[in-house]
Scaffold this motif. Sequence first.
Motif, short mmCIF file in Angstrom:
data_model
loop_
_atom_site.label_atom_id
_atom_site.label_comp_id
_atom_site.label_asym_id
_atom_site.label_seq_id
_atom_site.Cartn_x
_atom_site.Cartn_y
_atom_site.Cartn_z
N TYR A 1 0.95 -1.20 -0.17
CA TYR A 1 0.29 0.30 -0.20
C TYR A 1 1.41 1.17 -0.22
CZ TYR A 1 -3.00 -3.09 1.74
OH TYR A 1 -3.82 -4.60 1.66
N PRO A 2 1.71 1.87 -1.27
CA PRO A 2 2.56 2.73 -1.31
C PRO A 2 1.80 4.15 -1.29
CG PRO A 2 2.55 1.82 -3.43
CD PRO A 2 1.46 0.80 -2.29
N ASP A 3 0.82 4.35 -1.95
CA ASP A 3 -0.19 5.33 -1.69
C ASP A 3 -0.88 5.69 -0.31
OD1 ASP A 3 0.79 5.39 -3.99
OD2 ASP A 3 -0.68 4.48 -5.03
N ILE A 4 -0.79 4.92 0.37
CA ILE A 4 -1.57 5.18 1.37
C ILE A 4 -1.34 5.65 2.82
CG2 ILE A 4 -3.69 3.92 3.82
CD1 ILE A 4 -4.46 3.51 1.67
N ASN A 5 -1.52 6.49 3.76
CA ASN A 5 -1.01 7.19 4.75
C ASN A 5 -0.53 6.97 5.43
OD1 ASN A 5 -1.59 8.43 6.97
ND2 ASN A 5 -3.01 10.46 6.57
#
Length: 500
Positions: free
Chosen positions: A388-392
């Motif tokens: 999940y590289p794009d999750i905060n």
Amino acid sequence: MSAQREMKEKNPWHKPLTIIITVIGVIAIVALVTVAGLQNRPVFQKYKYGIVLDAGSSHTALYIYKWPAEKDNNTGRIEQKHSCKVKGKGISSYAAVPEKAGTSLTECMQEAEMQVPAWRHQETPLYLGATAGMRLLNMENKVASDKVFEAVEKALQRFPFSYQGARILSGQEEGAFGWVTVNYLDDRLKQGLQTTGALDLGGASTQISFVPHEYDISESPSNAVAFQLYGNYYNLYTHSFLCYGKDQALRMALAHQTRSGPIAISDPCFHPDYSVTRNYNTLYDSPCVSERKPKVAPLNFTHTGEGNFLQCQEVIRSLFNFKSCKYSKCSFNGIFQPPVQGSFGAFSAYYFVMNFLNLTDGSMSLETITNYVANYCSTPWDQIKKVYPDINEKYLAEYCFSGTYILTLLTEGYNFNTETFSKIKFIKEIKGSDAGWTLGYMLNLTNMIPAETKDSPPLPHAGYVSIVTVIVLLLFILVTLFILSFRSIWPKCSKEPQIV
Ligand SMILES: O=P(O)(O)OP(=O)(O)OP(=O)(O)OC[C@H]1O[C@@H](n2cnc3c(O)ncnc32)[C@H](O)[C@@H]1O
Ligand SMILES: [Ca+2]
């Protein structure tokens, strides 16, 4: 030739009476079509608007509602027209710089100015309701909380709307209005259907509201709210647990593990290989934990993860007190709660977390969900970050704790079992309107807005029917006259071939 002249003279089209009749006939038809067209044209729908700012502990959101200007059964059909997420944290986080709490709202308020038609601005009510973040600040530092409200008030009054005030909602109101929202959007109130319970998990508090089966209201009056909506009576059970929102619960869990002031903790609620440095003062800076601050502690501690669901549940369990209960039944901390009843809608952080974990599909059993969360928690932090590289990153690190907290709160706190758990739906919105207390709040307050004169067709029904009847009668007479005048030449016409 003379026969032709004679026929011309007898031709009714050459008589002035025929021409007059024809002209009147045409006028009558045009009038009939016009009246019918005007009467039955789609009525241009006029809307009224209302704005509610939800000043939550973690952030503020602005909601614009609209409803037809002519109201239905004293309660307008309210729907969400627009929402705007205020940038930055909740207003309670500006305690040290209160003016910034006011200015933080500017962008969303400007959006509201664009969204509501200018001619409606002055009559559009604007409310701000603050929840657990401000409840905590108010408990901790009343002067600071008043200053935040002052700044917010000043900022909101600069806009052309009808400002109706900013205040802290009680936990009861927050729970009850969330319940109203869910049932209103589901059309359960108007139709007098069995209602749905509401579960709201915020950052600083959490609410449970439902209509119990045979609930004795006298057992705990502070948990009872009576409503009359669309002629139906409801006796609602509701409770708001301050400090049991997901951010404050995490604080309590960390406080539990650092109560002896260690320089490092290995936390089962965080992924293996997770490691950050945390500050003791920051962690204990909340009335939910401040009293438990260790007397002797270093400035910082190292927070590492272990990823163990069962042990995480143990930590979370320690946040609930199951010992004392002076009622026939309790949830936790000595709070009365009748057995959960019927279906439930679970929103805000319940939805954010379960949606991230892909667990909102209603067909999954409690066991499957538990196994999934356990497996998720045991996944190493590096692997999670890669997937999940794009999750905060803050949210990402906390989903294991949050998922475990949700399951423990529901099953051990509120006593949902395998069967009743399957009746919980994790929802974000219903029919385009967000689930939350704001719509219920607005719905309640709009009863005080007088209904505008009805946006009706130009003629009353009786007038419309009379005009149409007169025109039809007139047409009938004209057609009769027309036929009679033609009849005088019909015999001639029929003999025409013989003349030729
Ligand atoms: O009701 P209160 O307690 O005042 O708090 P709130 O209104 O600010 O709380 P929200 O429901 O907005 O959010 C609940 C929590 O979920 C968090 N949150 C918001 N979006 C999220 C997401 O996409 N994933 C995980 N957590 C999220 C947020 O930071 C809060 O901790
Ligand atoms: Ca909230």
